[in-house]
Write an enzyme that holds these catalytic residues in place. Structure first.
Site, PDB file in Angstrom:
ATOM      1  N   SER A  18     -23.595  58.590  24.905  1.00 47.39           N
ATOM      2  CA  SER A  18     -23.125  58.732  26.280  1.00 47.39           C
ATOM      3  C   SER A  18     -21.774  59.435  26.361  1.00 47.39           C
ATOM      4  CB  SER A  18     -23.023  57.355  26.938  1.00 47.39           C
ATOM      5  OG  SER A  18     -24.290  56.737  27.023  1.00 47.39           O
ATOM      6  N   LYS A 113     -13.675  53.044  19.033  1.00 50.54           N
ATOM      7  CA  LYS A 113     -12.802  51.905  19.338  1.00 50.54           C
ATOM      8  C   LYS A 113     -13.218  50.710  18.497  1.00 50.54           C
ATOM      9  CE  LYS A 113     -11.911  53.509  24.061  1.00 50.54           C
ATOM     10  NZ  LYS A 113     -12.084  53.257  25.507  1.00 50.54           N
ATOM     11  N   ALA A 149     -18.356  56.304  30.119  1.00 54.95           N
ATOM     12  CA  ALA A 149     -19.022  57.602  30.123  1.00 54.95           C
ATOM     13  C   ALA A 149     -19.746  57.882  31.432  1.00 54.95           C
ATOM     14  CB  ALA A 149     -20.015  57.665  28.952  1.00 54.95           C
ATOM     15  N   LYS A 200      -9.535  45.151  22.674  1.00 59.01           N
ATOM     16  CA  LYS A 200      -9.923  44.855  24.073  1.00 59.01           C
ATOM     17  C   LYS A 200     -11.423  44.591  24.187  1.00 59.01           C
ATOM     18  CE  LYS A 200     -11.953  48.970  24.918  1.00 59.01           C
ATOM     19  NZ  LYS A 200     -13.299  49.235  25.493  1.00 59.01           N
ATOM     20  N   ASP A 253      -7.526  49.984  29.743  1.00 53.27           N
ATOM     21  CA  ASP A 253      -8.848  49.862  29.135  1.00 53.27           C
ATOM     22  C   ASP A 253      -9.358  48.432  29.206  1.00 53.27           C
ATOM     23  OD1 ASP A 253     -11.054  51.006  27.987  1.00 53.27           O
ATOM     24  OD2 ASP A 253     -10.122  51.455  26.064  1.00 53.27           O
ATOM     25  N   THR A 257     -12.998  47.408  30.973  1.00 56.36           N
ATOM     26  CA  THR A 257     -14.060  46.896  30.113  1.00 56.36           C
ATOM     27  C   THR A 257     -14.380  45.428  30.397  1.00 56.36           C
ATOM     28  OG1 THR A 257     -14.887  47.065  27.830  1.00 56.36           O
ATOM     29  CG2 THR A 257     -12.732  46.067  28.131  1.00 56.36           C
ATOM     30  N   SER A 263     -19.773  48.132  31.112  1.00 53.90           N
ATOM     31  CA  SER A 263     -19.249  47.694  29.822  1.00 53.90           C
ATOM     32  C   SER A 263     -20.336  47.027  28.983  1.00 53.90           C
ATOM     33  CB  SER A 263     -18.090  46.717  30.035  1.00 53.90           C
ATOM     34  OG  SER A 263     -17.712  46.115  28.812  1.00 53.90           O
ATOM     35  N   ARG A 264     -20.607  47.611  27.833  1.00 52.71           N
ATOM     36  CA  ARG A 264     -21.615  47.035  26.928  1.00 52.71           C
ATOM     37  C   ARG A 264     -21.133  45.713  26.356  1.00 52.71           C
ATOM     38  NH1 ARG A 264     -21.652  52.593  25.863  1.00 52.71           N
ATOM     39  NH2 ARG A 264     -20.324  52.440  24.037  1.00 52.71           N
ATOM     40  N   VAL A 288     -24.240  50.963  21.214  1.00 53.40           N
ATOM     41  CA  VAL A 288     -23.518  50.011  20.379  1.00 53.40           C
ATOM     42  C   VAL A 288     -22.451  49.283  21.190  1.00 53.40           C
ATOM     43  CG1 VAL A 288     -21.987  49.772  18.388  1.00 53.40           C
ATOM     44  CG2 VAL A 288     -23.920  51.371  18.310  1.00 53.40           C
ATOM     45  N   GLU A 290     -19.234  47.768  20.431  1.00 58.22           N
ATOM     46  CA  GLU A 290     -18.271  47.781  19.327  1.00 58.22           C
ATOM     47  C   GLU A 290     -17.620  46.416  19.096  1.00 58.22           C
ATOM     48  OE1 GLU A 290     -17.555  50.132  17.187  1.00 58.22           O
ATOM     49  OE2 GLU A 290     -17.157  52.074  18.125  1.00 58.22           O
TER      50      GLU A 290
END
Length: 343
Positions: A18, A113, A149, A200, A253, A257, A263-264, A288, A290
């Site tokens: 992305s 990140k 993204a 974060k 950030d 997030t 936000s994943r 992913v 992170e």
């Protein structure tokens, strides 16, 4: 060279996820000739046939100046700068792969990140090892900040930071990426920027748990504020500058997030709060998160260095020790009372 006015004209973007796809569009809109490298044949075919990445952000039409390439060496040909847009756990492999293909005068920018598990290395430190003797350390750059993204792809206003040992290089990268919808500030604190971007994500998992349990706005504000405290303490212990953590790479950030549905990492926490197991969550995601791997690395680092990081500890417990999410949140509220600030 007047770096404040000169931009890079040709770049290679490694990783067609992305963010790599969205940043390719940003660069192309700025007049940069972009080669976008991808492993997946369907992504190469999609971009070549209809200017779209069919897997990541399929609504984004890429400019004709973005060329998809499956062969790594060809993607690097003639590139003045290389943007590595892969997850942190893949950084060592991809940078080791490209090392023998480089001329030595390229600038290498990364947007990962995370910290490397086992070594606790930041991503520029990984690059210093894998590109040693090939790329000078002052050509290694990190771009970080609040930048989902999806928003970048839609052309929504986004502001991030670029950090490098060389202000000249950082400024040139700044002007290469900056336009009326994507703005970069230079921050010379590479350590702080990278630690903020990595840690974060742990706080975002905690924020997702809080939101999933319906704990309210006050709890989210507390998690973000105390989370920023943990990020700052770790970052300063590793050599980062305090102001960085109150800026875009830190507070900025962290806000996006922890609060955004894009936000994943927040999504991982939300789903755990609703009873899903980590393995099920990871298997169902095509991108992913992170924060999962970073939690393990940061928790181990904190234990080995005697740094108290209670939010990180409970996130680790939820992810890897089957700690009940509600019990985890309760444990943060029942800790021994303390001063917020030690004068």
């Amino acid at each position: 060279m007047n770096s404040t006015k000169k931009k890079y004209k040709k770049g290679a973007v490694l990783g067609a996820g992305s963010f790599g796809t969205a940043l390719s569009a940003v660069l192309a809109s700025n007049g940069v000739e972009v080669t976008l490298w991808a492993r997946e044949p369907e992504i190469i075919d999609g971009i070549q046939s209809n200017r779209r990445n069919p897997v990541y952000i399929p609504t984004l039409e890429l400019p004709s100046s973005v060329v998809a390439q499956a062969e790594l060496s060809k993607a690097l040909e003639g590139a003045e700068f290389i943007l590595i847009a892969v997850p942190s756990h893949a950084m060592r492999e991809i940078s080791s792969d490209i090392a023998p293909m480089l001329r030595g005068d390229e600038v290498v920018v990364h947007v990962a990140k995370g910290l490397e598990e086992g070594t606790f290395l930041r991503m520029t430190q990984v690059l210093e090892e894998t590109l040693k003797g090939v790329i000078p350390n002052d050509h290694l750059v990190v771009l970080s900040g609040p930048s989902h993204a999806e928003d970048v792809a839609e052309g929504l206003p986004t502001t991030v930071v670029v950090s490098c040992r060389s202000n000249e290089v950082a400024t040139r990268v700044q002007h290469t990426f900056t336009n009326e919808r994507f703005r970069l500030y230079v921050n010379p604190d590479v350590v702080g920027v990278e630690i903020a971007g990595a840690v974060k994500n742990i706080m975002a998992i905690a924020g997702g748990v809080s939101a999933g349990l319906g704990l309210g706005d006050n709890a989210m504000a507390a998690l973000m504020t105390r989370g920023l405290h943990e990020i700052t303490r770790m970052g300063m212990a590793m050599g980062g500058q305090q102001d960085t953590f109150a800026g875009l790479a830190g507070m900025g950030d962290l806000i996006v997030t922890c609060s955004s549905e894009h936000s994943r990492n927040r999504r991982v926490g939300w789903r755990m709060a609703h009873g899903e197991r980590l393995e099920e969550i990871i298997e169902s995601m095509n991108m992913v998160a992170e924060g999962v791997k970073t939690t393990r690395a940061v928790h181990q680092w904190a234990q080995e260095n005697g740094l108290e990081m209670p939010i990180t500890a409970v996130v680790y417990g939820m992810l890897f020790e089957e700690l009940d999410p509600r019990a985890a949140m309760d444990s943060l509220m029942t800790r021994e009372p303390k001063n917020e600030i030690n004068m």
